[in-house]
Design a protein around this motif. Structure first.
Motif, PDB file in Angstrom:
ATOM      1  N   LEU A 179     117.670  74.182  11.905  1.00 56.20           N
ATOM      2  CA  LEU A 179     116.442  74.533  11.196  1.00 56.20           C
ATOM      3  C   LEU A 179     116.754  74.687   9.711  1.00 56.20           C
ATOM      4  N   ASP A 180     115.848  74.217   8.871  1.00 53.33           N
ATOM      5  CA  ASP A 180     115.978  74.407   7.430  1.00 53.33           C
ATOM      6  C   ASP A 180     114.592  74.368   6.808  1.00 53.33           C
ATOM      7  N   VAL A 181     114.501  74.686   5.513  1.00 57.35           N
ATOM      8  CA  VAL A 181     113.227  74.632   4.793  1.00 57.35           C
ATOM      9  C   VAL A 181     112.966  73.239   4.238  1.00 57.35           C
ATOM     10  N   TYR A 182     113.952  72.337   4.378  1.00 51.14           N
ATOM     11  CA  TYR A 182     113.807  70.973   3.880  1.00 51.14           C
ATOM     12  C   TYR A 182     114.104  69.998   5.021  1.00 51.14           C
ATOM     13  N   PRO A 183     113.338  68.923   5.132  1.00 49.76           N
ATOM     14  CA  PRO A 183     113.533  67.987   6.249  1.00 49.76           C
ATOM     15  C   PRO A 183     114.711  67.017   6.056  1.00 49.76           C
ATOM     16  N   TYR A 184     115.901  67.584   5.960  1.00 52.21           N
ATOM     17  CA  TYR A 184     117.100  66.730   5.913  1.00 52.21           C
ATOM     18  C   TYR A 184     117.174  65.919   7.203  1.00 52.21           C
ATOM     19  N   PRO A 185     117.799  64.758   7.172  1.00 48.72           N
ATOM     20  CA  PRO A 185     117.930  63.961   8.407  1.00 48.72           C
ATOM     21  C   PRO A 185     118.666  64.709   9.521  1.00 48.72           C
ATOM     22  N   GLU A 186     119.503  65.663   9.175  1.00 49.12           N
ATOM     23  CA  GLU A 186     120.302  66.392  10.148  1.00 49.12           C
ATOM     24  C   GLU A 186     119.538  67.553  10.805  1.00 49.12           C
ATOM     25  N   VAL A 187     118.330  67.823  10.353  1.00 46.23           N
ATOM     26  CA  VAL A 187     117.555  68.982  10.799  1.00 46.23           C
ATOM     27  C   VAL A 187     116.626  68.589  11.933  1.00 46.23           C
ATOM     28  N   ASP A 188     116.416  69.523  12.880  1.00 48.57           N
ATOM     29  CA  ASP A 188     115.511  69.306  14.000  1.00 48.57           C
ATOM     30  C   ASP A 188     114.137  69.902  13.760  1.00 48.57           C
ATOM     31  N   LEU A 189     114.046  70.877  12.855  1.00 51.79           N
ATOM     32  CA  LEU A 189     112.816  71.633  12.669  1.00 51.79           C
ATOM     33  C   LEU A 189     112.777  72.167  11.238  1.00 51.79           C
ATOM     34  N   VAL A 190     111.593  72.098  10.615  1.00 58.37           N
ATOM     35  CA  VAL A 190     111.435  72.609   9.252  1.00 58.37           C
ATOM     36  C   VAL A 190     110.414  73.744   9.271  1.00 58.37           C
ATOM     37  N   CYS A 191     110.837  74.902   8.775  1.00 57.33           N
ATOM     38  CA  CYS A 191     109.915  76.015   8.558  1.00 57.33           C
ATOM     39  C   CYS A 191     110.585  77.034   7.670  1.00 57.33           C
ATOM     40  N   VAL A 251     107.332  69.729  10.845  1.00 53.60           N
ATOM     41  CA  VAL A 251     107.366  70.427   9.558  1.00 53.60           C
ATOM     42  C   VAL A 251     106.259  71.486   9.584  1.00 53.60           C
ATOM     43  N   PHE A 252     106.651  72.732   9.923  1.00 50.56           N
ATOM     44  CA  PHE A 252     105.684  73.821  10.025  1.00 50.56           C
ATOM     45  C   PHE A 252     105.269  74.354   8.667  1.00 50.56           C
ATOM     46  N   THR A 253     106.147  74.304   7.680  1.00 49.91           N
ATOM     47  CA  THR A 253     105.810  74.731   6.329  1.00 49.91           C
ATOM     48  C   THR A 253     106.320  73.674   5.357  1.00 49.91           C
ATOM     49  N   PRO A 254     105.555  73.379   4.316  1.00 55.27           N
ATOM     50  CA  PRO A 254     106.035  72.377   3.354  1.00 55.27           C
ATOM     51  C   PRO A 254     107.278  72.876   2.621  1.00 55.27           C
ATOM     52  N   PRO A 255     108.190  71.963   2.303  1.00 53.28           N
ATOM     53  CA  PRO A 255     109.380  72.371   1.545  1.00 53.28           C
ATOM     54  C   PRO A 255     108.976  72.955   0.199  1.00 53.28           C
ATOM     55  N   PRO A 256     109.744  73.926  -0.297  1.00 52.33           N
ATOM     56  CA  PRO A 256     109.445  74.481  -1.619  1.00 52.33           C
ATOM     57  C   PRO A 256     109.430  73.373  -2.667  1.00 52.33           C
ATOM     58  N   PRO A 257     108.421  73.343  -3.536  1.00 50.70           N
ATOM     59  CA  PRO A 257     108.295  72.247  -4.501  1.00 50.70           C
ATOM     60  C   PRO A 257     109.446  72.165  -5.507  1.00 50.70           C
ATOM     61  N   ASN A 258     110.108  73.271  -5.774  1.00 52.71           N
ATOM     62  CA  ASN A 258     111.195  73.268  -6.755  1.00 52.71           C
ATOM     63  C   ASN A 258     112.575  73.078  -6.112  1.00 52.71           C
ATOM     64  N   LEU A 259     112.616  72.824  -4.804  1.00 53.79           N
ATOM     65  CA  LEU A 259     113.886  72.655  -4.107  1.00 53.79           C
ATOM     66  C   LEU A 259     114.527  71.323  -4.467  1.00 53.79           C
ATOM     67  N   ARG A 260     115.788  71.361  -4.803  1.00 56.38           N
ATOM     68  CA  ARG A 260     116.565  70.146  -5.064  1.00 56.38           C
ATOM     69  C   ARG A 260     117.445  69.904  -3.852  1.00 56.38           C
ATOM     70  N   PRO A 261     117.113  68.892  -3.045  1.00 60.33           N
ATOM     71  CA  PRO A 261     117.898  68.640  -1.834  1.00 60.33           C
ATOM     72  C   PRO A 261     119.368  68.392  -2.160  1.00 60.33           C
TER      73      PRO A 261
END
Length: 123
Positions: free
Chosen positions: A110-122, A42-52
């Motif tokens: 890659l995504d901005v949220y660490p979903y289980p399906e994601v390999d990298l977050v940034c 997780v290179f950048t924290p997920p946006p605080p207002n993001l609704r997964p």
């Protein structure tokens, strides 16, 4: 973490090699660290207002006409790729298109949220 990801990741500060430690990737050269959520860096924290989003069933014959056309278009493009191609699925989310890449060992999500399906977050 996928082996193909560990081969391409470098320190975002100095370009040094990142080494896996419990819950972290640590640069050998400058000691910069990147936290991991499970196996996901997780290179950048997920946006605080993001609704997964919830995982939805997706496919070539599912969803709106636009989604179906989008799936067909992407499937046609993927067929043109070499099986050894490195594929970075930016904005992969819940892996809606991951089924198209099952024969591609160098597929990374890659995504901005660490979903289980994601390999990298940034971001």
């Amino acid at each position: 973490m996928k082996p193909q990801l560990s081969r391409v990741l470098i320190c975002h500060r100095c370009g040094g090699e990142l080494v896996s430690q419990p819950g972290l990737l640590v640069c050998q050269a400058c000691a910069q660290s990147v936290s991991c959520q499970g196996e996901i860096p997780v290179f950048t924290p997920p946006p605080p207002n993001l609704r997964p989003s919830e995982k939805l069933l997706r496919g070539p014959n599912i969803g709106t006409p636009w989604r179906q056309a989008n799936w067909r278009f992407l499937a046609e493009q993927v067929e043109k790729l070499e099986k050894s191609a490195v594929i970075l699925d930016v904005g992969a989310g819940r892996g809606d298109f991951a089924d198209l890449f099952t024969d591609y060992p160098n597929y990374l999500a890659l995504d901005v949220y660490p979903y289980p399906e994601v390999d990298l977050v940034c971001d």
